[in-house]
Structure formats: structure tokens, C-alpha cells
Write an enzyme that holds these catalytic residues in place. Sequence first.
Site, PDB file in Angstrom:
ATOM      1  N   GLY A  71       0.806  -1.217   0.000  1.00  0.00           N
ATOM      2  CA  GLY A  71       0.000   0.000   0.000  1.00  0.00           C
ATOM      3  C   GLY A  71       0.844   1.274   0.000  1.00  0.00           C
ATOM      4  O   GLY A  71       0.540   2.227  -0.727  1.00  0.00           O
ATOM      5  N   SER A  72       1.885   1.299   0.806  1.00  0.00           N
ATOM      6  CA  SER A  72       2.698   2.517   0.904  1.00  0.00           C
ATOM      7  C   SER A  72       3.350   2.837  -0.439  1.00  0.00           C
ATOM      8  O   SER A  72       3.329   3.985  -0.899  1.00  0.00           O
ATOM      9  CB  SER A  72       3.781   2.358   1.973  1.00  0.00           C
ATOM     10  OG  SER A  72       3.188   2.107   3.220  1.00  0.00           O
ATOM     11  N   ASN A 152      -8.507   3.799   7.963  1.00  0.00           N
ATOM     12  CA  ASN A 152      -7.923   2.655   8.654  1.00  0.00           C
ATOM     13  C   ASN A 152      -8.081   2.711  10.168  1.00  0.00           C
ATOM     14  O   ASN A 152      -8.006   1.698  10.838  1.00  0.00           O
ATOM     15  CB  ASN A 152      -6.441   2.502   8.296  1.00  0.00           C
ATOM     16  CG  ASN A 152      -5.679   3.800   8.397  1.00  0.00           C
ATOM     17  OD1 ASN A 152      -6.014   4.788   7.736  1.00  0.00           O
ATOM     18  ND2 ASN A 152      -4.667   3.832   9.235  1.00  0.00           N
ATOM     19  N   GLN A 180      -7.909  -0.295   2.863  1.00  0.00           N
ATOM     20  CA  GLN A 180      -8.800  -0.883   3.864  1.00  0.00           C
ATOM     21  C   GLN A 180     -10.111  -1.387   3.252  1.00  0.00           C
ATOM     22  O   GLN A 180     -10.893  -2.049   3.931  1.00  0.00           O
ATOM     23  CB  GLN A 180      -9.129   0.155   4.949  1.00  0.00           C
ATOM     24  CG  GLN A 180      -7.968   0.472   5.875  1.00  0.00           C
ATOM     25  CD  GLN A 180      -7.603  -0.685   6.803  1.00  0.00           C
ATOM     26  OE1 GLN A 180      -8.446  -1.494   7.177  1.00  0.00           O
ATOM     27  NE2 GLN A 180      -6.336  -0.765   7.163  1.00  0.00           N
ATOM     28  N   SER A 200      -3.418  -3.412  -0.980  1.00  0.00           N
ATOM     29  CA  SER A 200      -2.319  -4.131  -0.345  1.00  0.00           C
ATOM     30  C   SER A 200      -2.775  -5.504   0.124  1.00  0.00           C
ATOM     31  O   SER A 200      -3.798  -5.632   0.802  1.00  0.00           O
ATOM     32  CB  SER A 200      -1.814  -3.308   0.845  1.00  0.00           C
ATOM     33  OG  SER A 200      -0.816  -4.039   1.537  1.00  0.00           O
ATOM     34  N   THR A 238      13.044  -7.685 -10.113  1.00  0.00           N
ATOM     35  CA  THR A 238      12.485  -9.010 -10.378  1.00  0.00           C
ATOM     36  C   THR A 238      11.217  -9.193  -9.551  1.00  0.00           C
ATOM     37  O   THR A 238      11.192  -8.907  -8.363  1.00  0.00           O
ATOM     38  CB  THR A 238      13.516 -10.103 -10.028  1.00  0.00           C
ATOM     39  OG1 THR A 238      14.704  -9.810 -10.767  1.00  0.00           O
ATOM     40  CG2 THR A 238      13.008 -11.480 -10.394  1.00  0.00           C
ATOM     41  N   CYS A 325       1.216   2.357  12.690  1.00  0.00           N
ATOM     42  CA  CYS A 325       2.352   3.211  12.335  1.00  0.00           C
ATOM     43  C   CYS A 325       2.606   4.256  13.398  1.00  0.00           C
ATOM     44  O   CYS A 325       3.720   4.697  13.590  1.00  0.00           O
ATOM     45  CB  CYS A 325       2.092   3.897  11.012  1.00  0.00           C
ATOM     46  SG  CYS A 325       1.117   2.903   9.915  1.00  0.00           S
TER      47      CYS A 325
HETATM   48  C1  PLP Z   1      -2.022  -0.438   5.758  1.00  0.00           C
HETATM   49  C2  PLP Z   1      -2.356   0.780   4.986  1.00  0.00           C
HETATM   50  C3  PLP Z   1      -1.432   1.348   4.087  1.00  0.00           C
HETATM   51  C4  PLP Z   1      -0.039   0.817   3.930  1.00  0.00           C
HETATM   52  O1  PLP Z   1      -0.012  -0.444   3.323  1.00  0.00           O
HETATM   53  P1  PLP Z   1       1.313  -1.339   3.430  1.00  0.00           P
HETATM   54  O2  PLP Z   1       1.040  -2.485   2.534  1.00  0.00           O
HETATM   55  O3  PLP Z   1       1.443  -1.726   4.859  1.00  0.00           O
HETATM   56  O4  PLP Z   1       2.449  -0.494   2.952  1.00  0.00           O
HETATM   57  C5  PLP Z   1      -1.832   2.449   3.363  1.00  0.00           C
HETATM   58  N1  PLP Z   1      -3.061   2.972   3.500  1.00  0.00           N
HETATM   59  C6  PLP Z   1      -3.973   2.459   4.344  1.00  0.00           C
HETATM   60  C7  PLP Z   1      -5.323   3.066   4.426  1.00  0.00           C
HETATM   61  C8  PLP Z   1      -3.649   1.350   5.124  1.00  0.00           C
HETATM   62  O5  PLP Z   1      -4.538   0.846   5.970  1.00  0.00           O
END
Ligand code: PLP
Length: 397
Positions: A71-72, A152, A180, A200, A238, A325
Site C-alpha cells: 500500500g505505501s 484505517n 482498507q 495491499s 524481479t 504506524c
Molecule cells: C495499511 C495501509 C497502508 C499501507 O499499506 P502497506 O502495505 O502496509 O504499505 C496504506 N493505506 C492504508 C489506508 C492502510 O490501511
Amino acid sequence: MNKIYVDNAATTKMSKTAINAMLMHLEEDYGNPSSLHMVGQLANESMVKAREQIAACIGADPKEIFFTSGGSESDNQALLTAFEWGKRNGKKHIISQKTEHHAILHTLKKLEKQGFEIELLDVDGEGNVTSEQVRSAIHEDTALVTIMAANNEIGTQLPIKEIAAVCKEKGVLFHTDAVQAVGHIPINVKEIGCDMLSLSAHKFHGPKGTGVLYVRKGLMPSCLIEGGAQERGRRAGTENVAGICSMAAAIKEAVDKIPENTPKLIDMRNRLINGLLEIPHTILNGAKSNRLPGNVNVCFEGIEGESLLLLLDAKGICASSGSACTSGSLDPSHVLLAIGRPHEVAHGSLRLTLSEENTVEQIDYIIKSTKEVVEYLRKMSPIWQDLQEGKRKYVIQ
Ligand SMILES: *Cc1c(COP(=O)(O)O)cnc(C)c1O
């Protein structure tokens, strides 16, 4: 002691299906998908299938799926794409809102240092923004609007379809962080009408370290990681073939199970909310009904969230006080501050995020344990003493 895992917004347990897919591909698809020989081509074929399956789950075309590390990274790549698109088109204004994930907020800070104007919309008391707010904020210079699909921490679902329509009308790019939402509520990129969407795998019972950035046809994603020609030259390195195939298995399973899981989760969620609200001077954070099926977030007056978590942990309950976080830092949640909770109240928050594996018995045990722990902590709190004696006013009635 049996542990009760209710921190599914931080991460989920991998499903059996996702683990089996991962093991199978680790053993058999060890080839590099860019290699021309048989072993490489087998890995490539698995990845092609995974891309098709993931695309089908969100209503996209396989060509619109770009694999990332999660996600990040997807959020970073989406904002970089808008930044470069804006520079090409002479636009340098980005609109977002105050309760976004730090993957969005911190990246926006970086773009601000590079000369972009960043505007963060205020949210209402439930953490919502309206498409009208977005419409009034858009001007000539606006390149992008980025608004999450669901929060989240407090579970509020935002009106991304209406916001996407406004953006389309105004010729502005629209990105949504749907990390989410995907696998938890129905998400279809064509119905939403977004230009970009982040997801993610580890938030829907897939593996950590793998995700997707959806980018609609006609918009070229910018490159965050330079190197080889993987992902059509947009993301070098890769490919994580086993992770990608496992993500495909997980998303299919999660999306298929939404109709079955949703009513069950909503029942457990409401039971938990109602049980916790029986504790005096407690307030629900986030929307009442328009919230994620598994999200519960409350604040207790006169309590420190950290002590609450430790005592719940001792009772076998794995919960959170905000986002994973920010825990570990002493700052209260930016999300709770944005919905208007004062600092001292924001410190007393508890987030419980359920999965379909939780049971009603567990919910009742959580309610009983939380009642005990809150009562115990309040007894020891000088602030609570002052509140009781009328030397201080309650913030939560
Ligand atoms: C968990 C989350 C992320 C980050 O995702 P990762 O895969 O942990 O990097 C970004 N946005 C939201 C809303 C999240 O809940």
C-alpha cells in the site's frame, strides 16, 4: 491462553488458500519471469494469470494492474504520477484530506517541498468529506484529488464515487487509497471512476510486501524504482512471483466471501460497539452506519490507551489504540484530532478490527474484559478522581 486477534486493520492472518498458493509458487515458480527459457516462462505465465485474476476482482483490465511492494509504495507511486502529470500540464495543486494514511500525508509533504501546493480538507465529526467540499476546492491549478475509500483507524467510508465524478467533470486526476476497502467492501474501479487506486495484500489475508497500483488506461504511471523493464518499465525489480500469486488467491477468496462475511461482521461489530458504549463516558469514533463492517473505535475518558492495550494483551486480546504506524509514538492520532477529539480524549482510544474468524463468544469476552480494565485504570487515575469530584469537566458525557 487463547489469543483473540482483533487488529485486522494493522494486518491480517494469511488464509490457507493464500499460504498454499505461496508455497506452490515458491517451489515451482522459482524462475525469473523475464528469462526466456521454460522455467522463466512458467513463472511468467503464473504472473499473467495472477494479473488477470486481480484485475477481474476490481473490475480492471490486466494492463491497468501494476505490482508494487504494498500500500505505501502504491500511494507513493500514485502521487508521483500525479506530480509529474501536473508538471507536464502546468498544474501544481493537490487536494486531499486530514485523515489520510501517512503514506499519503508524508508523500504530500515531500511534494510540497518541491513546489506543489497541498490542500488538506477538514473532515466532519464522523471523519467524512463531501464531494461539494472537493468541488469548491478545485481550481485551474489542481492536478489531483486523493481521498481514501475507507479510514484505517475509524472505519468511516468516504463518498469516493461522488468525488470521482466531480474530478472527471473538472478534468482533475482522482486517486483513492483503497487499502482498507478492497476485499472488505465491493470495489469496482470502473463504477467508482477513479484514475488510480492503491491496494495491499496483507490487509485481506494475503502476504505482506505485495500490492497493486491500478492506473486507468491512457494514464502512464511514473517510475518510483528505476532499473529493468519489469511492469512495462514502470517498476523495476524481479517480480515477487510467489507473493503476487498468493495475493491473487487471497483477493479472489476475500472478494467472493464479502456477501457471506459482511452481515456476520456487522452483527459482531454492532454488538461490540453497543457493549463498549455501556461503559460510562465512552464515545464512538467514526461513522455510525457508514463504516467498515469490522471496525470498532472508541475513546474512554480518563484513560491512557497504552495502559489499556497492555492490560488487554495480558488478557489475551490483541488490539490497537490507533494505527500501527503511530503506536510507539506519544502523539495522539491525527485522525482522532481531525474529527475533533481533544488531545486528552484522543489518548484514551481503542481500536478493535474484526475478521470473519472472530466469534460472538470472543466479542462478549472482549466487552467483559474491557469493562474490567477501564474500571481498574480509572480507579488509579488522578484525572478520573478530579472528574468524579467535579474539579474537572467531562469531555465525553
Ligand atoms: C495499511 C495501509 C497502508 C499501507 O499499506 P502497506 O502495505 O502496509 O504499505 C496504506 N493505506 C492504508 C489506508 C492502510 O490501511
